[in-house]
Design a protein around this motif. Structure first.
Motif, PDB file in Angstrom:
ATOM      1  N   MET A 179     -17.148  49.332 -24.726  1.00 40.84           N
ATOM      2  CA  MET A 179     -18.375  48.766 -25.301  1.00 40.84           C
ATOM      3  C   MET A 179     -18.373  47.238 -25.239  1.00 40.84           C
ATOM      4  SD  MET A 179     -20.644  50.945 -26.580  1.00 40.84           S
ATOM      5  CE  MET A 179     -21.411  50.115 -27.975  1.00 40.84           C
ATOM      6  N   ALA A 180     -17.295  46.667 -24.683  1.00 39.25           N
ATOM      7  CA  ALA A 180     -17.166  45.218 -24.499  1.00 39.25           C
ATOM      8  C   ALA A 180     -17.226  44.442 -25.805  1.00 39.25           C
ATOM      9  CB  ALA A 180     -18.232  44.705 -23.538  1.00 39.25           C
ATOM     10  N   ILE A 181     -16.659  45.040 -26.877  1.00 37.12           N
ATOM     11  CA  ILE A 181     -16.530  44.294 -28.128  1.00 37.12           C
ATOM     12  C   ILE A 181     -15.428  43.256 -27.921  1.00 37.12           C
ATOM     13  CG2 ILE A 181     -15.993  44.434 -30.585  1.00 37.12           C
ATOM     14  CD1 ILE A 181     -16.921  47.335 -30.538  1.00 37.12           C
ATOM     15  N   VAL A 219     -19.005  37.648 -35.433  1.00 36.45           N
ATOM     16  CA  VAL A 219     -17.942  38.427 -36.070  1.00 36.45           C
ATOM     17  C   VAL A 219     -18.529  39.588 -36.863  1.00 36.45           C
ATOM     18  CG1 VAL A 219     -16.190  38.366 -37.891  1.00 36.45           C
ATOM     19  CG2 VAL A 219     -16.207  36.610 -36.110  1.00 36.45           C
ATOM     20  N   ALA A 220     -19.632  39.346 -37.573  1.00 32.18           N
ATOM     21  CA  ALA A 220     -20.284  40.419 -38.323  1.00 32.18           C
ATOM     22  C   ALA A 220     -20.757  41.530 -37.383  1.00 32.18           C
ATOM     23  CB  ALA A 220     -21.462  39.859 -39.117  1.00 32.18           C
ATOM     24  N   GLU A 221     -21.289  41.139 -36.226  1.00 31.13           N
ATOM     25  CA  GLU A 221     -21.750  42.133 -35.240  1.00 31.13           C
ATOM     26  C   GLU A 221     -20.567  42.938 -34.693  1.00 31.13           C
ATOM     27  OE1 GLU A 221     -23.744  39.735 -32.380  1.00 31.13           O
ATOM     28  OE2 GLU A 221     -25.644  39.670 -33.502  1.00 31.13           O
ATOM     29  N   GLN A 222     -19.455  42.239 -34.393  1.00 29.24           N
ATOM     30  CA  GLN A 222     -18.263  42.916 -33.885  1.00 29.24           C
ATOM     31  C   GLN A 222     -17.747  43.948 -34.890  1.00 29.24           C
ATOM     32  OE1 GLN A 222     -15.201  40.037 -32.649  1.00 29.24           O
ATOM     33  NE2 GLN A 222     -16.840  38.600 -32.168  1.00 29.24           N
ATOM     34  N   ILE A 223     -17.698  43.550 -36.147  1.00 24.79           N
ATOM     35  CA  ILE A 223     -17.185  44.433 -37.193  1.00 24.79           C
ATOM     36  C   ILE A 223     -18.045  45.681 -37.325  1.00 24.79           C
ATOM     37  CG2 ILE A 223     -16.826  44.656 -39.685  1.00 24.79           C
ATOM     38  CD1 ILE A 223     -15.971  41.681 -39.649  1.00 24.79           C
ATOM     39  N   ASN A 224     -19.364  45.513 -37.344  1.00 26.69           N
ATOM     40  CA  ASN A 224     -20.270  46.659 -37.488  1.00 26.69           C
ATOM     41  C   ASN A 224     -20.131  47.627 -36.318  1.00 26.69           C
ATOM     42  OD1 ASN A 224     -21.315  45.818 -39.956  1.00 26.69           O
ATOM     43  ND2 ASN A 224     -22.937  44.610 -39.015  1.00 26.69           N
ATOM     44  N   LEU A 225     -20.039  47.087 -35.106  1.00 26.64           N
ATOM     45  CA  LEU A 225     -19.879  47.939 -33.935  1.00 26.64           C
ATOM     46  C   LEU A 225     -18.552  48.705 -33.989  1.00 26.64           C
ATOM     47  CD1 LEU A 225     -21.172  45.620 -31.044  1.00 26.64           C
ATOM     48  CD2 LEU A 225     -22.128  47.839 -31.700  1.00 26.64           C
ATOM     49  N   LYS A 247     -16.738  49.429 -36.634  1.00 24.73           N
ATOM     50  CA  LYS A 247     -16.756  50.421 -37.711  1.00 24.73           C
ATOM     51  C   LYS A 247     -17.466  51.697 -37.279  1.00 24.73           C
ATOM     52  CE  LYS A 247     -16.365  47.755 -42.004  1.00 24.73           C
ATOM     53  NZ  LYS A 247     -17.048  47.329 -43.246  1.00 24.73           N
ATOM     54  N   ASP A 248     -18.551  51.553 -36.532  1.00 20.02           N
ATOM     55  CA  ASP A 248     -19.273  52.733 -36.046  1.00 20.02           C
ATOM     56  C   ASP A 248     -18.379  53.583 -35.147  1.00 20.02           C
ATOM     57  OD1 ASP A 248     -21.548  51.979 -37.397  1.00 20.02           O
ATOM     58  OD2 ASP A 248     -22.525  51.070 -35.657  1.00 20.02           O
ATOM     59  N   ILE A 249     -17.637  52.909 -34.256  1.00 22.84           N
ATOM     60  CA  ILE A 249     -16.770  53.639 -33.325  1.00 22.84           C
ATOM     61  C   ILE A 249     -15.606  54.290 -34.064  1.00 22.84           C
ATOM     62  CG2 ILE A 249     -15.196  53.391 -31.368  1.00 22.84           C
ATOM     63  CD1 ILE A 249     -17.026  51.096 -30.409  1.00 22.84           C
ATOM     64  N   SER A 250     -14.921  53.527 -34.919  1.00 19.66           N
ATOM     65  CA  SER A 250     -13.765  54.087 -35.624  1.00 19.66           C
ATOM     66  C   SER A 250     -14.176  55.237 -36.528  1.00 19.66           C
ATOM     67  CB  SER A 250     -13.049  53.001 -36.439  1.00 19.66           C
ATOM     68  OG  SER A 250     -13.876  52.503 -37.469  1.00 19.66           O
ATOM     69  N   GLY A 251     -15.383  55.149 -37.105  1.00 21.30           N
ATOM     70  CA  GLY A 251     -15.879  56.229 -37.949  1.00 21.30           C
ATOM     71  C   GLY A 251     -16.048  57.528 -37.196  1.00 21.30           C
ATOM     72  N   GLU A 252     -16.453  57.436 -35.941  1.00 17.13           N
ATOM     73  CA  GLU A 252     -16.626  58.630 -35.105  1.00 17.13           C
ATOM     74  C   GLU A 252     -15.300  59.364 -34.890  1.00 17.13           C
ATOM     75  OE1 GLU A 252     -18.503  57.711 -31.426  1.00 17.13           O
ATOM     76  OE2 GLU A 252     -20.232  56.717 -32.368  1.00 17.13           O
ATOM     77  N   PHE A 253     -14.201  58.622 -34.963  1.00 17.65           N
ATOM     78  CA  PHE A 253     -12.891  59.222 -34.713  1.00 17.65           C
ATOM     79  C   PHE A 253     -12.071  59.365 -35.989  1.00 17.65           C
ATOM     80  CE2 PHE A 253     -14.194  57.448 -30.631  1.00 17.65           C
ATOM     81  CZ  PHE A 253     -13.978  58.529 -29.794  1.00 17.65           C
ATOM     82  N   GLY A 254     -12.747  59.326 -37.125  1.00 19.40           N
ATOM     83  CA  GLY A 254     -12.081  59.596 -38.391  1.00 19.40           C
ATOM     84  C   GLY A 254     -11.298  58.436 -38.958  1.00 19.40           C
TER      85      GLY A 254
END
Length: 466
Positions: A249-251, A293-299, A301-308
């Motif tokens: 996702m190029a974060i 940085v706020a945008e990076q964190i939100n992105l 968090k969305d990905i890590s949430g998908e994987f528990g």
């Protein structure tokens, strides 16, 4: 292991006596000092040099090397002694050149974001000096390594996913060649197409082509906002899949480090971390503007949430952030404490990011089958990780199992299009793996070596055998 020396004691005495007029008490012949320079932070034992010398300048190093070349006496460059691949063992005897006294920051060019330092300057010393200019040197291998040693081994570390490795940071060098000739490579320009790139040839050459004495470095501005956090997972696979998706996702992560369950347990015990679980864990750092940085964190968090992934545990202050990364940097020593009187054999593979999960999961399976205690820690944002294999150095059985496991990890990485070493170098320990990885080009490497060092005095026995 016994040193095989290609010179006579009479010739060694001639060299030491001639250099004594310049170096005086900066020549050390005691067993204690020699043994301190006969090995690094590795499991390859200790082979002390015949003498240790502490030069103050490039010219003094040239004087040492010129004489050693005349009498075919090996020279082994020594930085901070933090090598983990047997780079410092005097396998053919010789003289250790300790560059720790060459610790001057020659110039800082803040407007151009570059600097020039002597090889003995450490990364922590440099960053302390740079803080007044709002700049920093990002290459962070964990140990407080010397800049010359980091250049020689092509080091990287926790910041590599964003800032690259020493090959990206070094833009010029001063080096003493095997003949004693002093050369300067590169320039302060941001790019150049002038002739062969000798800078990049010497970076990563592990002291086998020249002694690096000064380094010109690219620097970076200190980010406006820096935030670090920890996120744990139920499985290593979930943590790795999170990393892969974040990179695809190029974060623009500044750091993203993986520690498996056993490594977290070791770090919690060794670094006295509170409030953390012994589960597969990602150490993460975001930097940039406050908005980015706020945008990076939100992105993320969305990905890590998908994987528990768990809720983030934040290191809010500079002190908390330093504590967090200090625990990560001490992972090697934390692993060593898992077994009394142990040594650690370190793997250093790097694979394409899409193959990371397969490589790590296979490494975990092989580690479990070996019956040895093994931790995993890695700079997984660029596909580089370390399986740290704990073994009893007095047990032939454990040593053999550790070596077999290391070979399995490397073979898996090579089959996936990876490399046997992402940042530690070949040294003494990975010479056989280099033959597998570069079977069609290793003869070209040897040709270069013999052209620049025909008497084979520059850190002989490392990278490959002649």
């Amino acid at each position: 292991m016994r040193a095989i020396k290609p010179y006579s004691q009479a010739d060694l005495k001639k060299v030491i006596n001639e250099l004594a007029t310049t170096f005086g008490d900066r020549i050390h012949l005691s067993q204690t000092v020699r043994e301190q320079h006969g090995g690094g932070d590795d499991s390859y034992g200790n082979l002390p040099p015949d003498a240790v010398m502490y030069p103050f300048s490039t010219e003094e190093i040239a004087q040492i090397v010129t004489l050693c070349n005349r009498y075919k006496i090996p020279v082994i460059p020594f930085g901070a002694g933090s090598s983990v691949e047997g780079h410092l063992l005097a396998v053919k005897g010789g003289i250790s050149i300790d560059l720790s006294e060459m610790n001057q920051i020659i110039e800082i060019n803040a407007p151009d974001m570059d600097c020039r330092v002597q090889a003995g300057v450490t990364r922590e010393q440099l960053n302390k000096a740079l803080r007044y200019d709002g700049l920093f040197f990002p290459i962070d291998p964990g140990a407080n390594a010397s800049i010359g040693g980091m250049a020689a081994t092509q080091a990287s570390g926790t910041n590599a996913v964003k800032y690259g490795t020493m090959k990206d940071a070094v833009i010029g060098l001063t080096a003493v060649m095997a003949s004693g000739e002093v050369i300067k490579t590169g320039s302060r320009a941001r790019k150049s197409s002038a002739g062969y790139d000798l800078t990049q040839l010497l970076v990563g050459s592990e002291g086998t082509l020249a002694v690096i004495t000064e380094v010109q470095l690219r620097l970076h501005p200190v980010p406006e906002t820096i935030k670090a956090a920890v996120c744990s997972f139920d499985t290593v696979a979930s943590a790795v899949d999170t990393v892969i998706n974040a990179m695809q996702m190029a974060i623009p992560m500044a750091r993203i480090e993986l520690l498996n369950s056993l490594q977290m347990k070791a770090c919690i015990q060794y670094s006295k971390l509170e409030g953390f679980e012994a589960k597969p864990t990602l150490f993460i750092e975001f930097n940039g503007t406050e908005k980015s940085v706020a945008e990076q964190i939100n992105l993320f968090k969305d990905i890590s949430g998908e994987f528990g992934g768990s809720e983030f545990k934040w290191a809010e202050t500079t002190e908390q952030r330093n504590l967090l990364w200090s625990a990560r940097h001490h992972a090697y020593h934390a692993t060593q404490q898992l077994q009394a009187n142990s040594k650690v054999l370190t793997t250093d593979v790097c694979v394409p990011i899409s193959k990371l999960a397969k490589s790590i999961l296979q490494a975990e399976q092989d580690a479990e089958a070996s019956g040895l205690q093994c931790t995993i820690v890695g700079h997984v944002g660029d596909g580089n990780y370390h399986l740290l294999i704990v073994m009893d150095p007095t047990s032939r059985d454990q040593i053999e199992r550790a070596k077999q496991l290391s070979s399995q990890v490397v073979n898996t990485a090579l089959n996936l299009g990876g490399t046997c070493t992402g940042e530690h170098g070949i040294g003494l320990g990975k010479k056989e793996f280099l033959k597998l990885e570069h079977a069609t080009s290793i003869d070209v490497m040897k040709t270069i070596k013999m052209a620049l060092d025909p008497k084979n005095i520059m850190n002989p026995g490392k990278v490959f055998d002649l």
